[in-house]
Write a protein that holds these residues in place. Structure first.
Motif, PDB file in Angstrom:
ATOM      1  N   ALA A   1       0.836  -1.202   0.000  1.00 12.41           N
ATOM      2  CA  ALA A   1       0.000   0.000   0.000  1.00 12.41           C
ATOM      3  C   ALA A   1       0.875   1.257   0.000  1.00 12.41           C
ATOM      4  N   THR A   2       1.987   1.217   0.730  1.00 11.39           N
ATOM      5  CA  THR A   2       2.900   2.373   0.758  1.00 11.39           C
ATOM      6  C   THR A   2       3.509   2.605  -0.625  1.00 11.39           C
TER       7      THR A   2
ATOM      8  N   GLU B   1       2.171   1.809  -3.505  1.00  9.30           N
ATOM      9  CA  GLU B   1       1.101   2.346  -4.359  1.00  9.30           C
ATOM     10  C   GLU B   1       0.863   3.824  -4.077  1.00  9.30           C
ATOM     11  N   LYS B   2       0.864   4.164  -2.780  1.00  7.18           N
ATOM     12  CA  LYS B   2       0.650   5.571  -2.415  1.00  7.18           C
ATOM     13  C   LYS B   2       1.754   6.446  -2.981  1.00  7.18           C
ATOM     14  N   LEU B   3       2.988   5.961  -2.848  1.00  5.58           N
ATOM     15  CA  LEU B   3       4.123   6.738  -3.348  1.00  5.58           C
ATOM     16  C   LEU B   3       3.985   7.000  -4.843  1.00  5.58           C
TER      17      LEU B   3
ATOM     18  N   ALA C   1       1.259   6.971  -6.685  1.00  3.15           N
ATOM     19  CA  ALA C   1       0.105   7.834  -6.968  1.00  3.15           C
ATOM     20  C   ALA C   1       0.435   9.294  -6.652  1.00  3.15           C
ATOM     21  N   HIS C   2       1.100   9.526  -5.517  1.00  2.00           N
ATOM     22  CA  HIS C   2       1.417  10.907  -5.147  1.00  2.00           C
ATOM     23  C   HIS C   2       2.436  11.504  -6.110  1.00  2.00           C
TER      24      HIS C   2
ATOM     25  N   ALA D   1       0.281  16.653  -2.465  1.00  2.00           N
ATOM     26  CA  ALA D   1       0.892  15.374  -2.832  1.00  2.00           C
ATOM     27  C   ALA D   1       2.342  15.318  -2.364  1.00  2.00           C
TER      28      ALA D   1
ATOM     29  N   ALA E   1       2.342  14.632   1.217  1.00  2.00           N
ATOM     30  CA  ALA E   1       1.959  13.229   1.433  1.00  2.00           C
ATOM     31  C   ALA E   1       3.165  12.311   1.223  1.00  2.00           C
ATOM     32  N   ILE E   2       3.984  12.620   0.229  1.00  2.00           N
ATOM     33  CA  ILE E   2       5.195  11.823   0.008  1.00  2.00           C
ATOM     34  C   ILE E   2       6.152  12.025   1.185  1.00  2.00           C
TER      35      ILE E   2
ATOM     36  N   LEU F   1       5.517  10.004   4.108  1.00  2.00           N
ATOM     37  CA  LEU F   1       5.898   8.592   4.024  1.00  2.00           C
ATOM     38  C   LEU F   1       7.335   8.380   4.502  1.00  2.00           C
TER      39      LEU F   1
END
Lengths: 123, 123
Positions: A83-84, A86-88, A90-91, B106, B109-110, B113
């Protein structure tokens, strides 16, 4: 609409030393597409070791690993994004899209400063 | 407002092969500030030859030169940006500002992480 007369790439530097640029992002995308680290490395024309090092760096410096390996693990089993991961992706895409959308005028202005190719008849 | 928890850099690829990234842009800014190629090279901690090669590449691949040298010319006289050089800097800054402004969410958000640094007391 014609293709943009430029290509934009971006690199994000985090305070913990991690650099997220086109190479790591393309590798993550390749893992998602190819389903294994070795296939992703081949697709990106980098060595397995290089791919592993890049992924391991992200795994270590982000809040959670970006990929998980299955069965054969490091030596050849399947791999997929977490999930991390995928998030990376997408962002990162969101940042790139936003830059191209908002800054399209300035980007085209820069492109317009580029020399006209020799095969353009009027020049 | 706190400093952004990331740094963003971008690279623009033109069809004629020219890459415009942070290195060339910082060099142009240094020429504008320092008033000579040799002082700009020192400020950027690159060799005079490297600075000259980068500037020459931009001069050659853009519609007009980005800098003009005065008197001593290549071997040490003053240098300043041309109108094309100024335009390039302004457009590049505009792209960077637009990216940070539109994609701030975004980007944060990165950054979120990224692993929390060890010296943060609450972790």
């Amino acid at each position: 609409m014609a293709a943009a007369p430029y290509r934009l790439s971006l690199r994000i530097y985090l305070p913990n030393g991690l650099r997220l640029g086109p190479g790591k992002i393309a590798l993550l995308q390749a893992v998602a597409t190819q389903g294994s680290i070795s296939a992703a490395a081949r697709a990106q024309r980098i060595s397995y070791k290089r791919a592993w090092d890049l992924l391991e760096e992200m795994n270590r410096l982000l809040e959670a690993p970006v990929i998980e390996t299955m069965q054969g693990g490091k030596t050849g089993g399947g791999a997929r994004l977490t999930a991390t991961g995928e998030k990376l992706l997408a962002h990162y895409r969101a940042v790139l899209d936003a830059a191209e959308e908002t800054a399209g005028g300035a980007l085209r202005a820069i492109a317009a400063l580029g020399q006209i190719p020799e095969d353009t008849p009027e020049h």
